[in-house]
Design an enzyme around this catalytic site. Structure first.
Site, PDB file in Angstrom:
ATOM      1  N   ASP A   9      -0.691   7.232  -4.333  1.00 50.98           N
ATOM      2  CA  ASP A   9      -1.649   6.133  -4.336  1.00 50.98           C
ATOM      3  C   ASP A   9      -2.316   6.115  -2.960  1.00 50.98           C
ATOM      4  O   ASP A   9      -1.873   6.804  -2.028  1.00 50.98           O
ATOM      5  CB  ASP A   9      -0.898   4.825  -4.632  1.00 50.98           C
ATOM      6  CG  ASP A   9      -1.782   3.606  -4.508  1.00 50.98           C
ATOM      7  OD1 ASP A   9      -2.859   3.587  -5.127  1.00 50.98           O
ATOM      8  OD2 ASP A   9      -1.401   2.681  -3.770  1.00 50.98           O
ATOM      9  N   ASP A  11      -4.578   2.912  -1.265  1.00 51.93           N
ATOM     10  CA  ASP A  11      -4.510   1.600  -0.603  1.00 51.93           C
ATOM     11  C   ASP A  11      -3.108   1.012  -0.756  1.00 51.93           C
ATOM     12  O   ASP A  11      -2.588   0.899  -1.869  1.00 51.93           O
ATOM     13  CB  ASP A  11      -5.520   0.630  -1.221  1.00 51.93           C
ATOM     14  CG  ASP A  11      -6.953   1.132  -1.115  1.00 51.93           C
ATOM     15  OD1 ASP A  11      -7.748   0.488  -0.433  1.00 51.93           O
ATOM     16  OD2 ASP A  11      -7.260   2.178  -1.717  1.00 51.93           O
ATOM     17  N   ASP A 175       2.929   1.908  -3.963  1.00 54.71           N
ATOM     18  CA  ASP A 175       3.444   0.640  -3.440  1.00 54.71           C
ATOM     19  C   ASP A 175       3.418  -0.486  -4.460  1.00 54.71           C
ATOM     20  O   ASP A 175       3.883  -1.587  -4.150  1.00 54.71           O
ATOM     21  CB  ASP A 175       2.598   0.208  -2.246  1.00 54.71           C
ATOM     22  CG  ASP A 175       1.159  -0.101  -2.666  1.00 54.71           C
ATOM     23  OD1 ASP A 175       0.479   0.819  -3.173  1.00 54.71           O
ATOM     24  OD2 ASP A 175       0.716  -1.247  -2.522  1.00 54.71           O
TER      25      ASP A 175
END
Length: 223
Positions: A9, A11, A175
């Site tokens: 991922d 951001d 995240d």
């Protein structure tokens, strides 16, 4: 490790982009004559792509109820947001500690790296260039590169197919619940990072294969 492909991922995993996203969000709200919000509020709205960020900002909360916004309102606001974000220098977007060195270590160790983000693809190359990462990733997908985005497994499976790597030989690293669910839906191992944007939920509650509190620990695990 017997894995070949690491799908990251962006951001909240590799970069903290919230300061710039918050500036663009508040610029959009100001243009539309609406109330602006502190960065800590906007931080909780990031992670599901630009459309959800815009809709959450327009109503001022994470959960947008059906009927609160018209499609026309959201379409217009999203275009205003895109213009504002495009005009921002990006200087407030930073890499998390140990990410730059860690990515290079993983690539040098023989892993193939890919990037799958829910951020619109038009904004990704500029950020990659700003960190000198444009040559690190064999495949890069944005939230609008396909008809669906994470947590749908399709972007992850698309990357595997493009690189001719079996999903069983891939790991999804992120995240947020979108990352972990996408990986689980694609039947691949998942590694969670606890420091990003997950709406206050502990990433471990989503049962990733492993979870880490910093990027250096993740790199050590993979090496």
């Amino acid at each position: 490790m017997d894995k070949q492909l690491l799908i990251f991922d962006f951001d909240g995993t590799l970069i903290d982009s919230v300061p710039d996203l918050a500036d663009a969000t508040n610029a959009m709200l100001t243009t539309l004559g609406k109330e602006t919000y502190p960065i800590d509020s906007i931080r909780n709205w990031v992670g599901n792509g630009s459309r959800m960020l815009v809709e959450r900002a327009l109503v001022g909360k994470v959960e947008v109820l059906e009927g609160e916004l018209t499609v026309e309102e959201a379409d217009h606001a999203e275009q205003v947001f895109f213009e504002a974000y495009n005009n921002i220098s990006g200087s407030k977007t930073v890499a998390y500690p140990d990410v730059d060195n860690g990515l290079k270590k993983l690539k040098d160790a023989g892993y193939t790296l890919a990037l799958v983000t829910n951020k619109p693809i038009r904004f990704v190359p500029k950020i990659l260039r700003s960190f000198g990462w444009q040559d690190l990733f064999a495949e890069v997908l944005g939230g609008d590169s396909l008809a669906v985005k994470k947590p749908d497994p399709a972007p992850l499976l698309h990357v595997c197919e493009a690189l001719n790597i079996d999903p069983a030989q891939a790991i999804m690293i992120g995240d947020s619940r979108n990352d972990i669910l996408a990986g689980q839906n694609a039947n691949m191992d998942t590694l969670g990072l606890s420091y990003g944007y997950n709406y206050g939920q502990d990433i471990r509650e989503l049962n990733p294969t492993e979870a880490f509190d910093d990027f250096a620990a993740l790199v050590d695990y993979l090496l």
